[in-house]
Design a protein around this motif. Structure first.
Motif, PDB file in Angstrom:
ATOM      1  N   ASN A  32     -15.538  12.161  14.944  1.00 18.26           N
ATOM      2  CA  ASN A  32     -15.022  11.566  13.448  1.00 18.26           C
ATOM      3  C   ASN A  32     -13.944  12.709  12.696  1.00 18.26           C
ATOM      4  N   ILE A  33     -13.024  13.080  13.522  1.00 21.13           N
ATOM      5  CA  ILE A  33     -12.182  14.088  12.855  1.00 21.13           C
ATOM      6  C   ILE A  33     -11.599  13.606  11.439  1.00 21.13           C
ATOM      7  N   ASN A  34     -11.193  12.453  11.421  1.00 23.71           N
ATOM      8  CA  ASN A  34     -10.379  11.795  10.325  1.00 23.71           C
ATOM      9  C   ASN A  34     -11.214  11.779   8.978  1.00 23.71           C
ATOM     10  N   THR A  35     -12.572  11.808   9.113  1.00 22.65           N
ATOM     11  CA  THR A  35     -13.412  11.777   7.931  1.00 22.65           C
ATOM     12  C   THR A  35     -13.762  13.167   7.354  1.00 22.65           C
ATOM     13  N   TYR A  36     -13.488  14.104   7.884  1.00 19.87           N
ATOM     14  CA  TYR A  36     -13.949  15.423   7.555  1.00 19.87           C
ATOM     15  C   TYR A  36     -13.004  16.142   6.708  1.00 19.87           C
ATOM     16  N   LYS A  37     -13.670  17.073   5.657  1.00 18.74           N
ATOM     17  CA  LYS A  37     -12.892  17.652   4.556  1.00 18.74           C
ATOM     18  C   LYS A  37     -13.080  19.222   5.258  1.00 18.74           C
ATOM     19  N   GLU A  38     -12.333  20.046   4.950  1.00 17.04           N
ATOM     20  CA  GLU A  38     -12.494  21.392   5.219  1.00 17.04           C
ATOM     21  C   GLU A  38     -13.936  22.174   5.125  1.00 17.04           C
ATOM     22  N   GLU A  39     -14.493  21.683   4.045  1.00 16.41           N
ATOM     23  CA  GLU A  39     -15.853  22.184   3.719  1.00 16.41           C
ATOM     24  C   GLU A  39     -16.836  21.636   4.945  1.00 16.41           C
ATOM     25  N   ASP A  40     -16.604  20.404   5.305  1.00 17.29           N
ATOM     26  CA  ASP A  40     -17.506  19.813   6.358  1.00 17.29           C
ATOM     27  C   ASP A  40     -17.605  20.641   7.440  1.00 17.29           C
ATOM     28  N   TYR A  41     -16.556  21.529   7.833  1.00 15.41           N
ATOM     29  CA  TYR A  41     -16.608  22.333   9.146  1.00 15.41           C
ATOM     30  C   TYR A  41     -17.523  23.581   9.057  1.00 15.41           C
ATOM     31  N   ILE A  42     -17.908  23.925   7.883  1.00 15.08           N
ATOM     32  CA  ILE A  42     -18.718  25.132   7.830  1.00 15.08           C
ATOM     33  C   ILE A  42     -19.775  25.204   8.580  1.00 15.08           C
ATOM     34  N   ASN A  43     -20.455  23.846   8.578  1.00 18.60           N
ATOM     35  CA  ASN A  43     -21.768  24.159   9.412  1.00 18.60           C
ATOM     36  C   ASN A  43     -21.911  23.699  10.945  1.00 18.60           C
ATOM     37  N   LYS A  44     -20.598  23.682  11.436  1.00 18.15           N
ATOM     38  CA  LYS A  44     -20.416  23.398  12.808  1.00 18.15           C
ATOM     39  C   LYS A  44     -19.851  24.868  13.606  1.00 18.15           C
TER      40      LYS A  44
END
Length: 142
Positions: free
Chosen positions: A78-90
Protein backbone atom coordinates in the motif's frame (compact mmCIF):
# COMPACT_ATOMS: atom_id res chain seq x y z
CA UNK A 1 -25.76 -23.74 -35.60
CA UNK A 2 -26.87 -20.54 -33.88
CA UNK A 3 -26.67 -22.17 -30.43
CA UNK A 4 -23.00 -23.08 -31.05
CA UNK A 5 -22.18 -19.46 -31.84
CA UNK A 6 -23.88 -18.33 -28.64
CA UNK A 7 -22.03 -20.95 -26.58
CA UNK A 8 -18.68 -19.99 -28.12
CA UNK A 9 -19.41 -16.31 -27.53
CA UNK A 10 -20.26 -17.01 -23.88
CA UNK A 11 -17.11 -19.06 -23.37
CA UNK A 12 -14.97 -16.32 -24.87
CA UNK A 13 -16.70 -13.69 -22.76
CA UNK A 14 -16.14 -15.71 -19.58
CA UNK A 15 -12.49 -16.26 -20.48
CA UNK A 16 -12.00 -12.56 -21.23
CA UNK A 17 -13.64 -11.39 -18.00
CA UNK A 18 -11.90 -13.94 -15.79
CA UNK A 19 -8.34 -12.96 -16.74
CA UNK A 20 -6.97 -10.66 -14.02
CA UNK A 21 -5.31 -7.47 -15.20
CA UNK A 22 -2.05 -8.47 -13.53
CA UNK A 23 -1.82 -11.64 -15.57
CA UNK A 24 -1.04 -9.48 -18.57
CA UNK A 25 1.98 -10.19 -20.68
CA UNK A 26 5.31 -9.62 -18.96
CA UNK A 27 6.86 -6.23 -19.59
CA UNK A 28 10.33 -7.67 -19.20
CA UNK A 29 11.86 -10.66 -20.95
CA UNK A 30 15.49 -11.72 -20.79
CA UNK A 31 15.83 -11.55 -24.56
CA UNK A 32 15.78 -7.72 -24.33
CA UNK A 33 18.53 -7.29 -21.75
CA UNK A 34 21.61 -6.54 -23.78
CA UNK A 35 19.92 -3.82 -25.81
CA UNK A 36 18.63 -1.57 -23.02
CA UNK A 37 20.02 1.88 -22.38
CA UNK A 38 19.50 3.77 -19.13
CA UNK A 39 16.60 5.58 -20.84
CA UNK A 40 15.07 2.22 -21.79
CA UNK A 41 15.41 1.02 -18.18
CA UNK A 42 13.75 4.20 -16.94
CA UNK A 43 10.83 3.69 -19.36
CA UNK A 44 10.53 0.06 -18.29
CA UNK A 45 10.55 1.07 -14.61
CA UNK A 46 7.90 3.71 -15.31
CA UNK A 47 5.70 1.10 -16.98
CA UNK A 48 6.12 -1.21 -13.99
CA UNK A 49 5.16 1.58 -11.58
CA UNK A 50 2.12 2.37 -13.73
CA UNK A 51 1.04 -1.28 -13.91
CA UNK A 52 1.47 -1.88 -10.15
CA UNK A 53 0.75 1.53 -8.54
CA UNK A 54 -0.30 0.11 -5.14
CA UNK A 55 3.14 -1.33 -4.38
CA UNK A 56 5.66 0.44 -6.66
CA UNK A 57 6.83 4.02 -6.83
CA UNK A 58 9.56 5.41 -9.09
CA UNK A 59 11.49 8.36 -7.64
CA UNK A 60 14.53 10.48 -8.36
CA UNK A 61 16.94 10.32 -5.42
CA UNK A 62 19.66 12.53 -6.84
CA UNK A 63 21.74 13.34 -9.90
CA UNK A 64 24.99 11.99 -11.26
CA UNK A 65 28.03 14.16 -11.91
CA UNK A 66 26.83 14.26 -15.53
CA UNK A 67 23.52 15.76 -14.31
CA UNK A 68 21.57 12.59 -15.15
CA UNK A 69 18.84 11.59 -12.70
CA UNK A 70 19.39 8.62 -10.40
CA UNK A 71 16.18 6.65 -10.03
CA UNK A 72 14.99 4.27 -7.36
CA UNK A 73 12.02 1.95 -7.45
CA UNK A 74 10.50 1.64 -4.00
CA UNK A 75 8.31 -1.40 -3.27
CA UNK A 76 6.10 -1.93 -0.24
CA UNK A 77 2.56 -2.78 0.74
CA UNK A 78 0.00 0.00 0.00
CA UNK A 79 2.72 2.45 -0.96
CA UNK A 80 0.39 5.37 -1.63
CA UNK A 81 -1.10 5.44 1.86
CA UNK A 82 2.19 5.74 3.77
CA UNK A 83 3.70 8.86 5.22
CA UNK A 84 7.44 9.09 5.88
CA UNK A 85 6.99 8.29 9.57
CA UNK A 86 5.18 5.06 8.67
CA UNK A 87 8.44 3.64 7.32
CA UNK A 88 10.23 3.73 10.67
CA UNK A 89 8.95 0.35 11.84
CA UNK A 90 9.74 -1.45 8.60
CA UNK A 91 12.90 -3.25 7.56
CA UNK A 92 14.52 -1.54 4.55
CA UNK A 93 16.32 -3.61 1.94
CA UNK A 94 18.61 -1.94 -0.58
CA UNK A 95 19.15 -3.80 -3.83
CA UNK A 96 21.81 -2.13 -5.95
CA UNK A 97 22.62 -2.74 -9.59
CA UNK A 98 24.30 -0.91 -12.42
CA UNK A 99 26.83 1.01 -10.35
CA UNK A 100 29.64 0.28 -12.77
CA UNK A 101 29.53 0.88 -16.51
CA UNK A 102 30.30 -2.73 -17.43
CA UNK A 103 27.39 -4.05 -15.36
CA UNK A 104 24.95 -3.88 -18.24
CA UNK A 105 22.71 -6.80 -17.38
CA UNK A 106 22.38 -6.38 -13.60
CA UNK A 107 19.84 -3.55 -13.70
CA UNK A 108 17.76 -5.48 -16.16
CA UNK A 109 17.73 -8.58 -13.93
CA UNK A 110 16.65 -6.46 -10.95
CA UNK A 111 13.81 -4.98 -13.04
CA UNK A 112 12.66 -8.52 -13.86
CA UNK A 113 12.78 -9.47 -10.18
CA UNK A 114 10.66 -6.40 -9.36
CA UNK A 115 8.13 -7.48 -11.97
CA UNK A 116 8.07 -11.05 -10.60
CA UNK A 117 7.55 -9.81 -7.02
CA UNK A 118 4.79 -7.45 -8.17
CA UNK A 119 3.01 -10.22 -10.06
CA UNK A 120 3.26 -12.51 -7.05
CA UNK A 121 1.86 -9.79 -4.78
CA UNK A 122 -1.42 -9.98 -6.68
CA UNK A 123 -1.35 -13.69 -7.48
CA UNK A 124 0.50 -15.77 -4.91
CA UNK A 125 1.15 -18.50 -7.50
CA UNK A 126 3.93 -16.79 -9.42
CA UNK A 127 6.92 -17.41 -7.12
CA UNK A 128 7.42 -20.59 -5.15
CA UNK A 129 8.05 -20.49 -1.38
CA UNK A 130 7.72 -16.68 -1.14
CA UNK A 131 4.69 -14.80 0.12
CA UNK A 132 5.39 -11.34 -1.27
CA UNK A 133 2.26 -9.83 0.27
CA UNK A 134 3.46 -10.81 3.76
CA UNK A 135 7.02 -9.74 2.95
CA UNK A 136 5.94 -6.26 1.88
CA UNK A 137 3.79 -5.70 4.97
CA UNK A 138 6.90 -5.41 7.11
CA UNK A 139 9.58 -4.48 4.56
CA UNK A 140 10.43 -1.79 2.03
CA UNK A 141 12.58 -2.78 -0.91
CA UNK A 142 14.57 0.00 -2.57
Amino acid sequence: MKIYKIIIALILLIMFLSVPTFAAEDLISFSQGYYLTSTDLYKLSSKLAERYPNILKLEIIGYSTDKNPIYVVRMTDNINTYKEEDYINKMHLLVSAGLHSRETYNSFVIAKIIEDYAKDYYDNNHLLDINVKELLKSNVIH
